[in-house]
Design a protein around this motif. Structure first.
Motif, short mmCIF file in Angstrom:
data_model
loop_
_atom_site.label_atom_id
_atom_site.label_comp_id
_atom_site.label_asym_id
_atom_site.label_seq_id
_atom_site.Cartn_x
_atom_site.Cartn_y
_atom_site.Cartn_z
N LEU A 1 0.81 -1.21 0.00
CA LEU A 1 0.00 0.00 0.00
C LEU A 1 0.85 1.27 0.00
CD1 LEU A 1 -2.91 0.90 -0.05
CD2 LEU A 1 -2.89 0.97 2.44
N PRO A 2 1.91 1.36 0.83
CA PRO A 2 2.74 2.57 0.79
C PRO A 2 3.33 2.83 -0.59
CG PRO A 2 3.27 1.29 2.71
CD PRO A 2 2.32 0.45 1.93
N LEU B 1 0.71 4.32 -2.68
CA LEU B 1 0.39 5.71 -2.36
C LEU B 1 1.45 6.67 -2.91
CD1 LEU B 1 -1.01 5.38 1.27
CD2 LEU B 1 -2.21 6.05 -0.80
N VAL B 2 2.73 6.26 -2.81
CA VAL B 2 3.80 7.11 -3.34
C VAL B 2 3.66 7.25 -4.85
CG1 VAL B 2 6.28 7.26 -3.72
CG2 VAL B 2 5.40 6.68 -1.48
N LEU C 1 0.98 6.99 -6.57
CA LEU C 1 -0.19 7.83 -6.84
C LEU C 1 0.19 9.30 -6.68
CD1 LEU C 1 -3.28 7.70 -7.36
CD2 LEU C 1 -3.55 7.97 -4.88
N THR C 2 0.95 9.59 -5.65
CA THR C 2 1.39 10.97 -5.44
C THR C 2 2.15 11.48 -6.66
OG1 THR C 2 1.70 10.37 -3.13
CG2 THR C 2 2.64 12.45 -3.87
N VAL D 1 -0.21 12.03 -9.67
CA VAL D 1 -1.03 13.23 -9.52
C VAL D 1 -0.19 14.47 -9.74
CG1 VAL D 1 -2.35 14.58 -7.86
CG2 VAL D 1 -2.69 12.12 -8.00
N ALA D 2 1.02 14.47 -9.16
CA ALA D 2 1.90 15.63 -9.32
C ALA D 2 2.26 15.84 -10.80
CB ALA D 2 3.18 15.43 -8.50
N SER E 1 -0.63 17.20 -12.70
CA SER E 1 -1.04 18.56 -12.34
C SER E 1 -0.07 19.60 -12.90
CB SER E 1 -1.13 18.69 -10.83
OG SER E 1 0.15 18.46 -10.26
N LEU F 1 8.30 23.39 -8.29
CA LEU F 1 8.17 22.75 -6.98
C LEU F 1 7.43 21.42 -7.10
CD1 LEU F 1 7.45 25.79 -4.64
CD2 LEU F 1 9.57 24.55 -5.03
N ILE F 2 6.42 21.41 -7.94
CA ILE F 2 5.68 20.15 -8.11
C ILE F 2 6.55 19.11 -8.80
CG2 ILE F 2 3.63 19.11 -9.12
CD1 ILE F 2 2.34 21.88 -8.94
N VAL G 1 8.44 17.39 -6.33
CA VAL G 1 7.68 16.30 -5.69
C VAL G 1 7.90 14.99 -6.46
CG1 VAL G 1 5.39 15.46 -5.13
CG2 VAL G 1 5.96 17.85 -4.77
N TYR H 1 11.46 13.69 -5.72
CA TYR H 1 11.60 13.10 -4.40
C TYR H 1 10.84 11.78 -4.31
CZ TYR H 1 13.86 17.28 -2.60
OH TYR H 1 14.75 18.30 -2.38
N LEU I 1 12.20 8.07 -3.34
CA LEU I 1 11.52 7.22 -2.35
C LEU I 1 11.28 5.83 -2.93
CD1 LEU I 1 10.75 7.77 0.46
CD2 LEU I 1 8.44 8.29 -0.28
N PHE J 1 12.30 2.20 -1.56
CA PHE J 1 11.42 1.02 -1.44
C PHE J 1 12.03 -0.20 -2.10
CE2 PHE J 1 7.58 3.87 -0.87
CZ PHE J 1 7.39 3.48 0.44
N LEU K 1 3.73 3.65 7.94
CA LEU K 1 4.03 3.86 6.51
C LEU K 1 2.82 4.40 5.78
CD1 LEU K 1 6.17 0.80 5.34
CD2 LEU K 1 6.73 3.20 5.08
N SER L 1 2.37 8.05 4.17
CA SER L 1 2.09 8.14 2.73
C SER L 1 0.87 9.01 2.49
CB SER L 1 1.86 6.75 2.13
OG SER L 1 2.98 5.94 2.36
N LEU M 1 0.36 12.61 0.40
CA LEU M 1 -0.71 12.95 -0.56
C LEU M 1 -1.34 14.29 -0.19
CD1 LEU M 1 -2.87 9.87 -1.56
CD2 LEU M 1 -1.80 11.55 -3.03
N LEU N 1 0.87 17.01 -0.98
CA LEU N 1 0.86 17.24 -2.43
C LEU N 1 -0.29 18.17 -2.80
CD1 LEU N 1 1.83 16.51 -5.29
CD2 LEU N 1 0.13 14.70 -5.29
N THR O 1 0.80 21.55 -2.09
CA THR O 1 1.84 22.00 -3.03
C THR O 1 1.23 22.39 -4.37
OG1 THR O 1 3.25 20.36 -1.98
CG2 THR O 1 4.09 21.42 -3.97
N ILE O 2 0.27 21.61 -4.80
CA ILE O 2 -0.34 21.92 -6.09
C ILE O 2 -1.25 23.12 -5.98
CG2 ILE O 2 -1.94 21.07 -7.85
CD1 ILE O 2 -0.89 18.28 -7.28
N LEU P 1 6.61 21.51 0.27
CA LEU P 1 7.74 20.71 -0.19
C LEU P 1 8.69 20.42 0.98
CD1 LEU P 1 8.41 19.66 -3.02
CD2 LEU P 1 10.17 21.42 -3.14
N MET Q 1 7.27 17.84 3.06
CA MET Q 1 7.36 16.57 2.35
C MET Q 1 8.76 15.96 2.53
SD MET Q 1 6.22 15.89 -1.51
CE MET Q 1 4.62 16.62 -1.43
N LEU R 1 9.68 12.38 4.02
CA LEU R 1 10.57 11.45 3.32
C LEU R 1 11.53 10.80 4.29
CD1 LEU R 1 11.64 13.13 -0.03
CD2 LEU R 1 9.92 11.37 0.38
N VAL S 1 11.09 2.34 6.19
CA VAL S 1 11.44 1.28 5.25
C VAL S 1 12.71 0.58 5.71
CG1 VAL S 1 12.25 0.82 2.91
CG2 VAL S 1 10.32 2.34 3.28
#
Lengths: 779, 102
Positions: free
Chosen positions: A609-610, A613-614, A616-617, A620-621, A624, A636-637, A640, A643, A647, A651, B17, B21, B25, B28, B31-32, B44, B47, B51, B58
């Protein structure tokens, strides 16, 4: 010896500029004169040998490619060789008096010798590649000679035109010859002819024939490619006399004659060659009547006579081929002399326009006498001292006497041929009369002339006089010429010895005589009433002339390619990128679809799941960013996304990558911020919705392609990865536990070194761009 | 007893975790959306801190010490990045040239 003689003019050509520079007191032409004269004498001495058995002289050049400098000497090539060297001698002699010493004689004789060499090469070569090489040499040297007075626009135009048309034909001829040699498996013309059944029975016979004939037709100015010849009249007159009447334009004739053993007997060859020949005959003679320039008349006359020879070669009967060969010889003599006479008239009066000329008979009696022989021979006046009449009558004979097997294609078209031949000859008669009578008789218009004309110096008259003497000699004593020149030549073309003798008088009741009389009377009538027909001549062909077509085509190509280039070379990087990425997407997706390359294997490692989610982030970024209108926000986005990527490296347990990615991302963001200071506000280009849709389709298509490739390549593991080797040997061989680093600096250190180079170059490049301004000084 | 502790560790790491996470989101979104650039800079920066947390979690999950460098590096970089962005937002430049000229 002959191998050397053919390239001898080229070798002498190297000397010509030095002779011109160092020995200014003597006209360079005198040195050059020796070359063709010597070749002529040597070829004369060869006749006796060749008459019995053709010679094959071999010399290896590139044997591994089958390209050898092989020469084949038979009656046909000897005839052409004698024409080239003989008329070459006369033309060089004539040019000594025609061209003043202030002209660029060095250039002129280099080009002329180059041409002579090329032409000799064309007629003696046995290898198709050597043949083609010399063939293009003639195009090139002709181009140079036509543009000899290159300060004139018309010279340059004519040179370009002839170059485009003849090289176009030359290239297609090369294609045809190579195709035939591939069918037969030899590059020797002689072997091609021996294996003619392979070629005539080939399913590709038609394209091969067309390609080769295209070369012959463009070179010999056949309809519709005749249009370059009248424009080539911008060349100096000796050049016109030599290239554009006696030699180069007969190269196509030579090709057809040489290959007629190969093609003859097929209906295609007969129809195309004789059809286009007769068409050219009529069209050329009709157009010649309209001309007002002496050389213009002669140019179209050359076209029509070439058409006549071509037609006779197409007939392919014994009498026709004999007449063709005979007319080649005759045409070279009278047309050469006529061009020289035209040159004399031009030289002495300053004009070649028949509307300003007239009544020169009393002032230039010798020139007029020379002209009368040439003109009457060309018109085919039935006099025993005109060789043109003999071949013209044989032409009528050949047109009447076609093979009349029932049901064959010959029978269908045969009745029309004599009529067409007579029509062409009538116009020939008319323009011949115009040529002579408008120039030398009538009212003298001294006021329109630049100087008072008189007969030229004797040197200028010698060359045309020699040719005129030949006209008479051939007409009076055709026997020796028949025996030593024509018969071997016809034998070479037909493959069998002809049984033709040349007579002046065939008796009363035969068709050719009546046809000649019809031509004579109708021609006289048409000439006398010429003024009444003028408006007809001027109206036809009007806009349908080949000149206009040529201009239209050439301009159309220029315009079309400009439009085409402008349509995609917009100067906008965005559109180039669209094209590049769009093509990759289309081709990639099509390849994937057609080769059924997509593969999906879902038995991979599951994700947590983590991770999801990353990911997905990041997604989306990334999406956008497209909709953000603020530069800092966009960067800046983007940070994201960077980074998030590091990450993901965490993983998937890649600490080194994660470290590097973090640093690079931070530095990149910093650099972007540095640049923003100098950049204007971010503005979206106003784009049409169609363009936007196109961008969307291209980008989505490309993304889909990359995704599919990624999935497929991950799902289909065809080979065992070599990573096990690195894991096992990292410590033993590299002495390190960090496998990634051992690979980077030890096992594949070369890549790392070059990457360091890349960084160094980039740093130096940035330094150079910032520190040096446009003038190249340090700031 | 030991097994229960391991289980507890595993589950707590997993829950953390997921929670971190989700916080990424949400960051984010900030940020957007903005609405101002300082908002985005803070997003940021935060974020970056998350991290660090994620990397540490992890590392616990994978039972390794190799990510410790990553954690330290993120700390430094997040600070430097935030300072750079802050300076840019305030002055429009990151590196001053004024001193070189005087």
């Amino acid at each position: 010896m002959l191998h050397f003689l053919i390239i001898a003019p080229l070798l002498i050509a190297i000397l010509a500029p030095f002779l011109y520079k160092k020995l200014k007191s003597v006209h360079t032409g005198w040195f050059v004169l020796v070359v063709p004269l010597f070749i002529f004498i040597y070829l004369l001495s060869l006749i006796r040998t060749v008459i019995h058995k053709p010679l094959l002289l071999q010399l290896n050049w590139m044997p591994s490619l089958g390209i050898n400098y092989d020469l084949y000497v038979d009656g046909l090539s000897i005839l052409f060789g004698l024409l080239i060297s003989g008329i070459g001698t006369l033309v060089v002699f004539y040019s000594i008096y025609y061209l003043h010493k202030t002209e660029k004689l060095g250039h002129f004789y280099v080009y002329l010798l180059m041409f002579m060499s090329a032409m000799l090469g064309v007629v003696f070569s046995d290898n198709i590649f050597v043949f083609y090489m010399f063939w293009e040499f003639t195009s090139l040297s002709s181009f140079l000679l036509i543009g000899f007075w290159n300060h004139r626009h018309k010279s340059r135009y004519g040179a370009q035109k002839s170059m485009l048309i003849t090289v176009f034909g030359g290239l297609s001829m090369l294609a045809g010859l190579i195709w035939m040699s591939l069918e037969v498996g030899s590059s020797s013309i002689r072997v091609l002819i021996q294996n003619s059944e392979i070629i005539t029975n080939s399913p590709y016979f038609m394209p091969m024939l067309l390609l080769v004939l295209l070369g012959a037709f463009t070179k010999s100015a056949q309809f519709p490619f005749h249009t370059w010849l009248p424009d080539a009249m911008e060349a100096p007159t000796p050049v016109s006399a030599y290239l554009h009447s006696a030699t180069m334009v007969k190269a196509g004739i030579y090709l057809v004659a040489r290959l007629s053993l190969l093609f003859a007997g097929t209906d295609e060859f007969f129809l195309i060659v004789s059809g286009f020949g007769l068409l050219t005959l009529c069209w050329g003679s009709y157009m010649a009547v309209k001309q007002t320039d002496l050389k213009g008349i002669l140019a179209y006359s050359t076209i029509s006579q070439l058409g006549m020879i071509m037609a006779m070669l197409g007939f392919g009967t014994g009498i026709a081929v004999f007449a063709a060969i005979f007319h080649i010889l005759n045409h070279a003599t009278f047309k050469g002399s006529l061009f020289m006479v035209a040159g004399i008239v031009d030289h002495e009066t300053g004009t070649r326009d028949i509307r300003r000329l007239g009544g020169l008979y009393t002032l230039m009696p010798i020139t007029a006498t020379l002209a009368i022989f040439g003109v009457f021979s060309m018109a085919g006046i039935p006099l025993p001292i005109m060789n043109g009449f003999l071949s013209k009558e044989m032409f009528f004979d050949a047109a009447v006497d076609l093979r009349l097997e029932s049901g064959s294609i010959y029978q269908m078209v045969a009745p029309f041929f004599p009529i067409i031949a007579v029509i062409g000859s009538i116009f020939t008669f008319v323009y011949s009369m115009i040529l002579f009578f408008k120039t030398f008789t009538g009212k003298l218009q001294l006021s329109k002339l630049e100087r008072k004309p008189h007969d030229p110096p004797i040197g200028m008259l010698i060359s045309p006089a020699v040719l005129v003497v030949l006209i008479v000699v051939i007409a009076l004593f055709p026997g020796p010429f028949n025996k030593y020149l024509l018969t071997p030549a016809v034998t070479a073309v037909m493959g069998e010895v002809p049984h033709t003798k040349i007579y002046f008088w065939h008796g009363f009741y035969n068709a050719p005589l009546f046809m000649s009389l019809i031509v004579l009377f109708t021609g006289t009538l048409l000439y006398l009433t010429r003024d009444k027909w003028l408006h007809v001549y001027n109206r036809l062909p009007g806009r349908w002339s080949m000149n206009k077509t040529y201009d239209y085509v050439v301009n159309g190509i220029f315009k079309g390619s400009t439009v085409l280039t402008n349509s995609y070379m917009t100067g906008s990087l965005r559109s180039y990128f669209r094209i590049i990425v769009g093509f990759i997407a289309i081709i990639g997706l099509y390849t994937m679809y057609s080769s059924n390359g997509f593969a999906l294997n879902i038995n991979s490692t599951p994700f947590s799941l983590p991770e999801f989610l990353v990911a997905l982030t990041m997604a989306v970024a990334a999406i956008s960013i497209i909709f953000v209108h603020n530069r800092i926000a966009a960067i800046l986005i983007l940070g994201v996304v960077g980074y998030g990527l590091s990450l993901l490296f965490v993983f998937y347990s890649a600490p080194d990558l994660a470290l590097t990615q973090l640093i690079v991302e931070t530095v990149t963001v910093g650099l972007f911020l540095l640049c923003f200071y100098h950049l204007p506000e971010l503005k979206r280009d106003k784009e049409t919705s169609g363009n936007k849709l196109f961008n969307l389709v291209v980008s989505v298509g490309f993304g889909v392609l990359i995704t599919l490739i990624g999935i497929s390549s991950h799902s289909s593991k065809w080979f065992k990865p070599i990573s096990d080797y690195f894991l096992e040997n990292s410590y033993e061989l590299g002495g390190g536990n960090n496998v990634v680093n051992v690979i980077l600096v030890d096992m594949r250190g070369l890549d790392t070194m070059l990457e360091i180079c890349v960084l160094g170059i980039a740093a130096l490049g940035i330094l150079a761009m910032i520190k040096y301004n446009r003038k190249g000084d340090l700031e | 007893m030991n097994e229960i502790a391991l289980m507890f560790l595993h589950w707590s790491v997993l829950v953390s975790l997921v929670t971190v996470s989700i916080s990424i989101l949400l960051l984010l979104y900030r940020t957007i959306k903005g609405p101002t650039n300082p908002d985005r800079a803070i997003g940021l920066d935060a974020m970056g801190i998350t991290l660090i947390a994620l990397a540490a979690l992890v590392a616990i999950q994978l039972n390794t010490t190799f990510f410790n460098e990553v954690i330290l590096l993120i700390g430094i970089l997040a600070f430097i990045g935030t300072v750079a962005i802050a300076k840019f937002i305030e002055k429009g430049v990151i590196i001053d040239h004024d001193r070189d000229k005087s």
